[in-house]
Each structure stands twice: as structure tokens, then as C-alpha cells.
Write a protein that holds these residues in place. Structure first.
Motif, PDB file in Angstrom:
ATOM      1  N   ARG A 108     -19.939  44.144  42.264  1.00 42.03           N
ATOM      2  CA  ARG A 108     -21.084  44.486  41.619  1.00 42.03           C
ATOM      3  C   ARG A 108     -22.036  43.195  41.282  1.00 42.03           C
ATOM      4  O   ARG A 108     -23.093  43.029  41.583  1.00 42.03           O
ATOM      5  CB  ARG A 108     -21.083  45.319  40.553  1.00 42.03           C
ATOM      6  N   TRP A 126     -15.681  45.435  39.008  1.00 44.43           N
ATOM      7  CA  TRP A 126     -17.263  45.204  38.906  1.00 44.43           C
ATOM      8  C   TRP A 126     -17.693  44.017  38.905  1.00 44.43           C
ATOM      9  O   TRP A 126     -18.822  43.734  39.404  1.00 44.43           O
ATOM     10  CB  TRP A 126     -17.226  45.720  37.273  1.00 44.43           C
ATOM     11  N   TYR A 177     -20.402  53.480  35.502  1.00 50.05           N
ATOM     12  CA  TYR A 177     -19.253  52.711  35.924  1.00 50.05           C
ATOM     13  C   TYR A 177     -18.013  52.664  34.446  1.00 50.05           C
ATOM     14  O   TYR A 177     -16.996  52.646  34.814  1.00 50.05           O
ATOM     15  CB  TYR A 177     -19.424  51.415  36.392  1.00 50.05           C
ATOM     16  N   ARG A 199     -24.022  52.924  38.170  1.00 49.07           N
ATOM     17  CA  ARG A 199     -24.519  51.889  37.422  1.00 49.07           C
ATOM     18  C   ARG A 199     -23.539  51.719  36.510  1.00 49.07           C
ATOM     19  O   ARG A 199     -22.642  52.011  36.319  1.00 49.07           O
ATOM     20  CB  ARG A 199     -25.850  52.271  36.857  1.00 49.07           C
ATOM     21  N   ARG A 200     -24.174  50.740  35.271  1.00 53.33           N
ATOM     22  CA  ARG A 200     -23.224  50.073  34.374  1.00 53.33           C
ATOM     23  C   ARG A 200     -22.678  51.159  33.568  1.00 53.33           C
ATOM     24  O   ARG A 200     -21.416  51.224  33.363  1.00 53.33           O
ATOM     25  CB  ARG A 200     -24.045  48.973  33.617  1.00 53.33           C
ATOM     26  N   GLY A 257     -22.208  53.138  44.489  1.00 48.45           N
ATOM     27  CA  GLY A 257     -23.578  52.826  43.493  1.00 48.45           C
ATOM     28  C   GLY A 257     -23.768  53.068  42.284  1.00 48.45           C
ATOM     29  O   GLY A 257     -24.764  53.444  41.465  1.00 48.45           O
TER      30      GLY A 257
END
Length: 838
Positions: free
Chosen positions: A175, A171, A109, A105-106, A103
Motif C-alpha cells: 500500500r 501494508w 485495513y 483503506r487505512r 483496495g
């Protein structure tokens, strides 16, 4: 300190996790696609991974990445990349998948991905971190020397590129669910590989990548559809995934068939330089040209030939026919020479720059058929043998650097050419670029070269192209060479001096030169060799002696900071032609004997039907030439490769002129690689009696066979792994759709089972029994008893034996009628009818 590598780290992690699990500190839970790791004592959730609908996508992304990384490793864009790119990409792909499942986030990550890429770079870059004997001084020395190691920097850049490609792909797949953007890095790298590599073996990796990429797009589309259904709480058929996959497989097979049968090859030559200005050629990985950025001279071709030679590298030439030669058989010069290199800096050989002491000149245009002005040929015509050969070059001219190849010294070429060499008769300004001489329109008489290092075509030629040459082959007996003396002309000084201008490569010690000199003295002393010829033969024989050295194309790399020459001579004793010829050259110069490093090709093999020499890229070779006053340059062969043998000369002039003098004309002989193709009369290569087209067909067929085997295994698992009645019933629904058994809205299992049993009479009893058992399993509160479950499994076991044949037969019948009816179409067409009254 023990060696640090990915396996060590993985083992440590497994041990730590196992210890924590055994101690009861950690517990894991998996429920409906969600994995949770808990710290039991703190009663705290450490991490939660949402793994729903990701396993197949992860496998496909890894296969896709493997295809690209393995193709690049095979082509060896940079040295020592084998076994590094695939694990680097796989590691960051898996870590990226875990980051998304956790989980992140940008921003988080991005930070985690950068850290993962740096870890991957550290793990797979050759450095003190990954070598035994790690220490702070070793790391400091490695870091200081790093800016001057071009090839290592290129390798680090390549590893980092693949590592970043892995986290990028994860990603956008897991995602953002955007397959097209996810495919950009690997697709771009593969496109560059296709542009630069036209060998047949690349086709397998292209097929695997295309199949995996199409499957990723298909799977992402289906996952998005399922998420939409979940959000809207819409029910969907349990076998929708199989139907979706069926359509995708058909589309993928069609795309691959079109790609192989209709589309032409993108290119037959390297066009990356035209597309990307200043791009680094893929053949920087090839030892005939490694490290060209660190020394003067040295363009790089893509067929194993280069104008720089660097020992300590690994040979990874791609098998392909370079040229075909017919004409006079070379007796005492069994090579096709391309360039002579005189400069040595301790690490590599290169062309001499022009200096006041050694004026190097270039004649920009020698007319077709004109005699090349040179002084290094014997004035006595009996000491040379003129011969004529015709070369048909198959590959594009830029891959051979527009070089005019020949056996021995060139006398004339039937094409416009340009000549480069030492010319002491003409004064001129020194500089790295040789001054031009004998320019067209100059009224002065032509100046002659003292010796010539290279001849190139003056005009661009298109492959396949043909040219003819006249060459001068040294024609000397052993006693004549022994009595040649040491009255060397002044221009031979750069061929006697070990280092050109006294300059050696930075970052490497020359302290062991004294040991090499002592070794050379010991060799010639033990052989009682007093003349330059005997000393050269003694050193040649020393390297050729069985058991002293090992010939290998995969030269073990020297430790950081150690000269490859020193490592080869005193430690590994393993190498190939560049190592052996370099070592002999250095020893000869330390004995005061003028010598030079040659780069070109061995003779190749004889085509029995056309009597031509067929020269392959794997015939690329490096050898030694020694200058003898009055006779010129004489070749020597120190490499014990069982292909290029030392030249045996007659002892006297009388034997030399005898008609019974043995010829060294080549017969069919093995090449260094056991996988080299046979060459037919048309110049094509194949693995036997098959022409080029059959090689491509065989590669494509092998790829299709692998995919077929994988598909069969998946189908077998789909059938054999079923143990519960609901899944068995879903398999029967799938069979019914294939056999076009109508399904009506509101059907009971018994009604559908009755229609299916009518279509497959041999299985009537089993199908009806399973329909009844599925109804009980669905509506009875306590479900099926153990006896009923065993009965259902026995019925399914009997159906399963005929299942594959029924499905294949249904597909075959549908194809004969023109198309295959999908489950959606069948259901839609039948659902328009009102349900039957029960």
C-alpha cells in the motif's frame, strides 16, 4: 468433534468455492493485472483485486518472514512454538496482501488486520479449538486456567507478534511502498535473535533475510519507477527490469560478502538482559527452566542448564561446548552436578524456600581453597573418595548461572564462592531469601550446613575461565548401602515429603498420586525389595527395562489440565531425563525414601589427545540422588537414553577395594542428537575435521549455492518459456547489450540484427532471420503465419543453446576490463551518435 486446524479450514474454503464455481454462481476474470470475482446470477462484482506488480513482492515478503520465523522456531524462544510461527506470519501476510489488493483503506485495513491476527492466534494456539473433543466446558476450563499458564501466554504473545508483523509488512510494502518501514518488525526480531543466538546455523537465515530484504527494496524502487512512467505515459525498454535486477544482484552479493568477511560477530553471549530490562530470556523454551515464573527459585541459563526442572517439556538444546574437565576420573559419580532441587509442586522442581521447619541459609563468601562447612559427608574416610578436577568453562558465566560444577559433593573451591543449603543449627527468620550465615567479621565459630544444594561463584568471572575443586565421591558397596538402615536425620524431612509445605500447583489435580504410590508399591513388591537401596534399584531397573518406555527429546505434550507426570506414566510413556528422574523421585518419596532432583551435565566425551572430558550443551542431564545414613547422597539413573547408564557397584567392601574394580571412565560415546559436532583439542566444535571457521564458510557457501540454484532456475525459465516473437526479440536485445552491440536511435530490427549477427558469426543466419520475422510481426496487419512462427521458434531454439555461454563470456570479459557495462550505459553512450541514413 473433528480437530480444527488451518488445513481443515483451507479445505472447506476450497470445497465451497469449487461448489459455487461448479454451480455457476461465481465467475472470475483476470485482465492486465486486475482480478475480478463476479456473482453471475446477481450480475454483481463481489471483489476486485489489483494484483499488478505484486506477485514477486509477495514471494519476497514471504521468504523474508519465513527466515525470521524459522530462526525463532529453531531457537525456541517459548515452548511448543515449532510449526506455529511460520504459518501464522504467512497467513496474515497473504491476507494483508489481499486486503490491500482489494483496495481497503487505512481504517478498514486495520480492522481486517486485527481480525486476521486473532484468527491466526486462534488457529495456531494449542487449545480446545485445535484439539479433538472441542466442547464448551473444555473451553471454559481452558480460559479459567489460562492466566496461570505462563508458557502458553508467552506462546500466544509470540504468535500474535508474528501475525501483526505479517499485516504490518503487507501494508507498508503493497500500500505505502515503503520498504524500510516494512522491514522494521522482522528486522528487529532478527536482531534480537542474533544477539541471543551465536550458533553457526543462524547464518543461513540471516543470509536469506538479507537477500530477500534487499530484493524487496530493489523491487519497490523499480515498481515506483514504473508507476511514474505509466503516469507520465513514458515509453521504456522492455528489458529494463532485467538490467535493474542485475545491478541489484551485484549490490546484494557485495553487501552479503562484506557482512560475512569483514563484520565481526555482534556478541558471543546473551546481552538481551542488558539491553532490555526485565526481558524474558530466550531459553524459557528450554525444559531446564520452563515455567520459572510459577515457582520459587530457578534462574535460567542458555546452555541446557537451569535451576528449575519441569517434566513434560521438549529438549531443544543448541550444540556448543560448555566446558572441558581434566583431573581424576569419576568412578561412582559419572555426572557434573550443578544444583540439587528438593521442592516439588506436582509440575516442577525448585529450590526450597526458607521456613521455620526447614531453615535454608546462605554463606555469602567462602575463601578460595577453604573447606566448605558441612555435616552430610561420612565421618568414616573409607566411605568417601576425594578427587580433584579442573574445569575450563568456555561459555559466559551467566549462561551457567555462575554455578560451581563438581563430581559429587564439593569440599573446596580455589575461587571465592557462596554456599546455599539447609542449616538447622542456626535459628533465623524464615523467608524466601535465605538468611546469611558465617559472614566475614563475625567472631562466632562457623556454623555447618546439614546438606548443601548449590555452590556459586561469589565474584563475576569472564569466559573462558578456569577453576579447580576438591570433591567427595561416595565410596560404598552394595551390601553396605543395603544395611544403611532408615535412621534418617530430621533435616531430611523435606526430601521425604512429596510437596514442600503441602502446597501443590494450582489448576492441576493430584488425584492420581494414589495410583503412582500403588505403582511404586507394586514395583518393589514384585522385585522382593525390602531395603531402601533395593527399592531404589528396583524402580531404576523398572524404568530402564527395554520396551516399557520410549526415550525421546520431543516429549508429546499433555492435554490441557493434565499433569505431565501423569500423562508420561500412564498414557504416552514417552519422555526424556526430566520425565524419568521426576517419576522415580516421586515414587521414592511415596515409599518414604529421601531423594532429590539433580540438574547438571553428563560426563560428555573424552578427547583422546588431551584426555579431557568435553561437555556439550546437549549433555545437559537430570538424575536422582537418594540419601543413605552414614554414606550421604548416592546417585541413580532411571533414564534409558543409552548414554547415561546406571552405576554398577561392587557387592562387598572387599570387591570395592580390589584393584580390578572396573572404572566408569567415559570413552567416546554418542550424544542424544545425531547431529552433534565432533570436538577438537582446541575446544572448538565442527562437523568433522573442520574448525569453527569452516563451519561458517560451509553455511555461507550452502546459502550462496541455494541462491545460485534459484537464480539458474529463474534464468532457465526466462529462456525456455519464450514462445512469441516479441519476447524472443527482447532476449536478443538483452544479449546485444551484454555483447556491447551498439543500438542507434531509429534503428530498424534488420540493422540491429545485422550488427548482432556480425558479433556472433555462428548464429548469423538465425539472428538475421529473427530480425526479419520480428519486423513482419510488428508491422504486418495479420501478424506471422503459423509456418513463420514455427520458423522463428526453430531459429530461437538454435540461438538459445549458445545464449547462456555468450552472456557469461561477455560478463567475464567485462570483469577482466574492470566493470560490467549496463544496458542503460550502453544505450546512453551509443544514442549520442546521430542515426545512420537508410
Amino acid at each position: 468433534m473433528p480437530q480444527v486446524n488451518p488445513a481443515t479450514i483451507a479445505l472447506l474454503l476450497v470445497v465451497l468455492l469449487g461448489a459455487a464455481w461448479a454451480a455457476g454462481l461465481l465467475r472470475a476474470n483476470y485482465d492486465e493485472g486486475r482480478a475480478t470475482l463476479l456473482a453471475t446470477r446477481a450480475r454483481r462484482v463481489l471483489v476486485t483485486l489489483n494484483l499488478r506488480d505484486t506477485w514477486l513482492l509477495l514471494a519476497l515478503s514471504l521468504v523474508m518472514g519465513w527466515a525470521v520465523a524459522a530462526a525463532v522456531e529453531r531457537s525456541a524462544w517459548v515452548p511448543d512454538s515449532d510449526g506455529r510461527l511460520v504459518p501464522a506470519l504467512a497467513l496474515t501476510s497473504v491476507l494483508g496482501w489481499l486486503f490491500v489488493c482489494a483496495g481497503l483503506r487505512r481504517l478498514a485495513y486495520s480492522i481486517a488486520s486485527l481480525a486476521a491476527s486473532l484468527v491466526s492466534l486462534a488457529l495456531f494456539t494449542p487449545s480446545p479449538l485445535t484439539n479433538a473433543g472441542l466442547s464448551v466446558p473444555a473451553l471454559q476450563k481452558w480460559a479459567v486456567e489460562l492466566p496461570g499458564q505462563t508458557n502458553l501466554l508467552l506462546l500466544m504473545g509470540l504468535i500474535l507478534m508474528f501475525a501483526l508483523a505479517g499485516v504490518w509488512t503487507s501494508w507498508w510494502i503493497f500500500r505505502r511502498h515503503n520498504g524500510l518501514v516494512a522491514l522494521l518488525p522482522s528486522g528487529t526480531i532478527l536482531a534480537v535473535e542474533i544477539i541471543n543466538d551465536t550458533s553457526a546455523g543462524l547464518g543461513f537465515f540471516v543470509v536469506v533475510w538479507l537477500a530477500a530484504a534487499a530484493s524487496v527494496l530493489l523491487r519497490l524502487n523499480f515498481v515506483a519507477l514504473k508507476e511514474n512512467w505509466r503516469a507520465r505515459r513514458l515509453p521504456h525498454a522492455a528489458d529494463t527490469g532485467w538490467t535493474f535486477g542485475e545491478v541489484g544482484v551485484e549490490a546484494t552479493v557485495g553487501i552479503l560478502a562484506i557482512a560475512f568477511l569483514i563484520l565481526p560477530p555482534l556478541s558471543s553471549s546473551d546481552i538481551s538482559g542488558a539491553l532490555i530490562p526485565g526481558s524474558v530470556h530466550t531459553d524459557l523454551a528450554h525444559p531446564f527452566g520452563i515455567g520459572s515464573g510459577s515457582g520459587p527459585g530457578g534462574g535460567i541459563g542458555s546452555v541446557g542448564y537451569s535451576e528449575t526442572v519441569r517434566p513434560g517439556s521438549q529438549l531443544k538444546a543448541k550444540s556448543q561446548t560448555v566446558m572441558r574437565v581434566n583431573g581424576d576420573a569419576p568412578i561412582y559419580y559419572p555426572y557434573w552436578r550443578g544444583i540439587a532441587l528438593a521442592g516439588w509442586d506436582g509440575i516442577q522442581w525448585y529450590q526450597l524456600p526458607s521456613t521455620p521447619e526447614v531453615p535454608v541459609r546462605q554463606q555469602p563468601l567462602v575463601a578460595p581453597g577453604a573447606t566448605i562447612p558441612r555435616d552430610d559427608l561420612p565421618s568414616d574416610g573409607q566411605r568417601i573418595q576425594l578427587q580433584h578436577d579442573t574445569f575450563q568453562v568456555i561459555v559466559p558465566p551467566e549462561q551457567t548461572l555462575n554455578t560451581v560444577f563438581s563430581a559429587g559433593e564439593l569440599v573446596s573451591v580455589n575461587q571465592p564462592s557462596k554456599v546455599r543449603g539447609i542449616m538447622t543449627s542456626e535459628a533465623g527468620l524464615p523467608g524466601l531469601v535465605p538468611a546469611l550465615v558465617n559472614v566475614a567479621g563475625d567472631n562466632s565459630s562457623p556454623s555447618t550446613f546439614d546438606t548443601i544444594d548449590s555452590v556459586h561463584f561469589a565474584n563475576r568471572m569472564r569466559a573462558p575461565y578456569t577453576y579447580s575443586v576438591t570433591e567427595a565421591i561416595p565410596n560404598a558397596a552394595v551390601d553396605e548401602l543395603r544395611s544403611a538402615g532408615t535412621g534418617y536425620p530430621a533435616w531430611t524431612a523435606p526430601y521425604i515429603d512429596l510437596y514442600s509445605g503441602g502446597v501443590s500447583a494450582k489448576g492441576y489435580s493430584i488425584a492420581r498420586d494414589a495410583e503412582i504410590a500403588a505403582l511404586a508399591q507394586t514395583i518393589v513388591h514384585n522385585a522382593n525389595a525390602t531395603t531402601p537401596y533395593d527399592q531404589a534399584k528396583a524402580i531404576e531397573s523398572w524404568f530402564q527395562e527395554r520396551g516399557r518406555f520410549t526415550y525421546t527429546l520431543l516429549t508429546p505434550p499433555a492435554p490441557v489440565g493434565v499433569r505431565p507426570l501423569d500423562y508420561f506414566l500412564f498414557t504416552s510413556k514417552k519422555g526424556f531425563c526430566e520425565d524419568f528422574s521426576t517419576a522415580m523421585n516421586v515414587m521414592l518419596r511415596m515409599l518414604g525414601i529421601p531423594s532429590r532432583q539433580m540438574s547438571g551435565f553428563g560426563l560428555g566425551v573424552i578427547d583422546d589427545r588431551t584426555h579431557q572430558y568435553v561437555v556439550n550443551a546437549v549433555d545437559a542431564h537430570s538424575w536422582v540422588e537418594v540419601f543413605f545414613p552414614g554414606y550421604g547422597w548416592i546417585p541413580f539413573e532411571p533414564t534409558p537414553d543409552n548414554v547415561n547408564a546406571p552405576i554398577t557397584r561392587p557387592a562387598t567392601r572387599a570387591l570395592l577395594n580390589s584393584p580390578s574394580t572396573p572404572s566408569t571412565e567415559a570413552t567416546a560415546r554418542p550424544r542424544p542428537s545425531a547431529k552433534e559436532p565432533v570436538v577438537d583439542a582446541g575446544g572448538s566444535t565442527s562437523n568433522g575435521a573442520f574448525p569453527d571457521i569452516w563451519r561458517q564458510v560451509l553455511v555461507a557457501g550452502g546459502a550462496v549455492l541455494v541462491l545460485l540454484i534459484i537464480g539458474i532456475l529463474l534464468v532457465a525459465r526466462w529462456l525456455l518459456a519464450v514462445r512469441d516473437v516479441p519476447r524472443i526479440w527482447r532476449r536478443l536485445l538483452f544479449l546485444g547489450d551484454r555483447l556491447k552491440v551498439p543500438r542507434h536511435r531509429g534503428d530498424t530490427p534488420q540493422e540491429f540484427g545485422s550488427r548482432l549477427a556480425t558479433v556472433v558469426p555462428p548464429l548469423d543466419e538465425e539472428v538475421r532471420r529473427l530480425a526479419n520475422l520480428y519486423t513482419r510481426a510488428s508491422f504486418r496487419r495479420e501478424g506471422l503465419s503459423a509456418d513463420e512462427l514455427a520458423e522463428a521458434r526453430r531459429a530461437w531454439h538454435r540461438i538459445r543453446g549458445s545464449y547462456a555461454g555468450l552472456v557469461v563470456g561477455a560478463w567475464r570479459d567485462a570483469l577482466r576490463r574492470g566493470r560490467v557495462l549496463s544496458a542503460e550505459e550502453g544505450a546512453a553512450s551509443e544514442n549520442r551518435e546521430p542515426s545512420r541514413r537508410r
